[in-house]
Design an enzyme around this catalytic site. Structure first.
Site, PDB file in Angstrom:
ATOM      1  N   GLU A 327       0.659  -2.581  -2.351  1.00 40.32           N
ATOM      2  CA  GLU A 327       0.918  -2.841  -3.769  1.00 40.32           C
ATOM      3  C   GLU A 327      -0.131  -2.123  -4.618  1.00 40.32           C
ATOM      4  O   GLU A 327       0.195  -1.433  -5.584  1.00 40.32           O
ATOM      5  CB  GLU A 327       0.875  -4.344  -4.013  1.00 40.32           C
ATOM      6  CG  GLU A 327       1.082  -4.752  -5.458  1.00 40.32           C
ATOM      7  CD  GLU A 327       0.862  -6.235  -5.679  1.00 40.32           C
ATOM      8  OE1 GLU A 327       1.250  -6.727  -6.752  1.00 40.32           O
ATOM      9  OE2 GLU A 327       0.281  -6.905  -4.797  1.00 40.32           O
ATOM     10  N   HIS A 328      -1.394  -2.310  -4.284  1.00 42.45           N
ATOM     11  CA  HIS A 328      -2.510  -1.663  -4.978  1.00 42.45           C
ATOM     12  C   HIS A 328      -3.301  -0.825  -3.977  1.00 42.45           C
ATOM     13  O   HIS A 328      -3.614  -1.307  -2.891  1.00 42.45           O
ATOM     14  CB  HIS A 328      -3.464  -2.693  -5.583  1.00 42.45           C
ATOM     15  CG  HIS A 328      -2.808  -3.737  -6.419  1.00 42.45           C
ATOM     16  ND1 HIS A 328      -2.531  -5.017  -5.951  1.00 42.45           N
ATOM     17  CD2 HIS A 328      -2.370  -3.711  -7.706  1.00 42.45           C
ATOM     18  CE1 HIS A 328      -1.958  -5.725  -6.907  1.00 42.45           C
ATOM     19  NE2 HIS A 328      -1.842  -4.960  -7.985  1.00 42.45           N
TER      20      HIS A 328
END
EC number: 1.1.1.23
Length: 434
Positions: A327-328
């Site tokens: 996601e990050h």
């Protein structure tokens, strides 16, 4: 203690593959319950919403009303601490400015044959924003979900938020005002999703529902998909940090814990080429956990799902990152820009030591609603394109139809669709056999 993997170990590929498939959510079989709630809301409308809100949130709509009034929003803004309101304004300004650059443009043109083609973009008519209540009630998420819709030109944005005892976090209402959302209802759960999808006496239905929620909300979104559009089914948050030994271990530990404190199912991963640095980061994590207010949650996340992966060099790190599809993704190395072109699968990339992922959560301007659970392999974070539709445009004159028509007729008949063929042939005066 987080799991430790070494790229040079003979068992690494097997261990890494097993790590990728680790389940981080407890599956609740709530589909039957959710289906019953949806059916009830469709049948009884507002009365069903009132019953569920009284049962789950302790709300009496005869006292509070279902809709949040403009006066309540005004009061909420005055109740928010000035520094928080100021920060929300900074975030809103930056988020809106960045997302304006995502606006697509119509493209209408005429090809060499004289055929007119193109694409036209129009905003969705109405969008429903689900905002979780309780500890997961984040005003920043209101901005991230609502402002791209506003920029896209969505004429009606509706917000639903569960309100225990009737009260809503004032900062959430302030964020709604900053994002231009004035139609707000104090309802939550699967019943709120049903109301948005099918409508009630009070709530008109929307065309798309966005925003995170618990297992019941996620199941409801799945079940109403098709009647309305949805954004995504979000899982626990995650971060992958690729860092060299020139970083301060405390900085990297803080970044890992920033994800871990979200949820016991969140995941924080470090990839480094220096074993001693990996050790130092782990020690820093343990040290910082002692002073975190959400230490129990963060510790469980780090213990159960955290990882430190040692690679011989960063050329090996990028393929691993693409397989993780985080996601990050933070790139805290001497030359992070050299890595960026090879990164194919990540919800968002944070480049350099002075770009902690948390800036993206709040005030960077980019969106923090991102694909989780490796879905960055095939999907993107929330943006303006999630709130618009593309319509294809085609225009022919008689000359263009004469040129293209025979090929269309041939293809239609090859597929056994004679009415298709005649639709063109009749315009060319070719008759049924033409």
């Amino acid at each position: 203690m987080a799991i430790r993997l070494n790229y040079l170990d003979t068992s690494f590929e097997r261990d890494f593959a097993a790590f990728l498939t680790t389940k981080r959510e407890v599956s609740e079989d709530v589909n039957a319950v959710v289906r019953a709630i949806i059916d009830d809301v469709r049948a009884r409308g507002d009365a069903a919403l009132a019953d569920y809100s009284a049962r789950f949130d302790g709300i009496d709509f005869t006292v509070t009303g279902m809709a949040v009034t403009s006066a309540e929003i005004d009061a909420a803004i005055h109740a928010v601490a000035p520094e928080v309101l100021g920060a929300l304004k900074v975030a809103a300004t930056r988020i809106e400015a960045h997302h304006r650059r995502q606006l697509p443009k119509d493209d209408i043109y005429e090809d060499q044959m004289g055929v007119g083609l193109g694409s036209r973009w129009t905003p969705i008519d109405a969008v429903g924003l689900y905002v979780p209540g309780g500890t997961a009630s984040y005003p920043s998420s209101v901005l991230m979900n609502a402002l791209p819709a506003k920029v896209a030109g969505v004429p009606r944005i509706v917000m639903v938020v569960p309100a225990s005892g009737g009260s809503i976090n004032p900062a959430v209402l302030a964020a709604a005002r900053l994002a231009g959302v004035e139609e707000i209802y104090r309802i939550g759960g699967a019943q709120a999703v049903a109301a948005l999808a099918y409508g009630t006496e009070t709530i008109e239905p929307v065309a798309k529902i966005v925003g995170p929620g618990n297992a019941y909300v996620a199941a409801a979104k799945r079940q109403v998909f098709g009647t309305v559009g949805i954004d995504m089914i979000a899982g626990p948050s995650e971060v992958l940090v690729i860092a060299d030994r020139d970083n301060d271990p405390d900085w990297i530990a803080a970044d890992l814990l920033a994800q871990a404190e979200h949820d016991a199912g969140a995941q924080a991963i470090l990839i480094t080429d220096d074993a001693a640095f990996g050790d130092a980061v782990e020690k820093a994590v343990e040290r910082q956990l002692k002073t975190l207010p959400r230490a129990e949650t963060a510790a469980a996340s780090w213990r159960d799902f955290g990882a430190v992966i040692l690679v011989p060099d960063f050329d090996k790190a990028v393929p691993l990152a693409n397989r993780i599809a985080p996601e990050h993704l933070e790139l805290a190395t001497a030359d992070p820009d050299a890595m960026v072109p090879a990164i194919r699968n990540a919800g968002a990339i944070f480049i350099g030591r002075h770009t902690p992922e948390v800036i993206g959560d709040y005030v960077g301007g980019s969106n923090h609603v991102l694909p989780t659970a490796r879905s960055a392999r095939f999907s993107s974070g929330l943006g303006v394109l999630d709130y618009v539709k593309r319509t294809s445009i085609l225009r022919l004159g008689p000359d263009q139809l004469r040129i293209l028509g025979p090929a269309a007729i041939a293809l239609a008949r090859s597929e056994g669709l004679e009415a298709h063929a005649r639709s063109v042939a009749i315009r060319l005066n070719l008759g049924e056999e033409g």
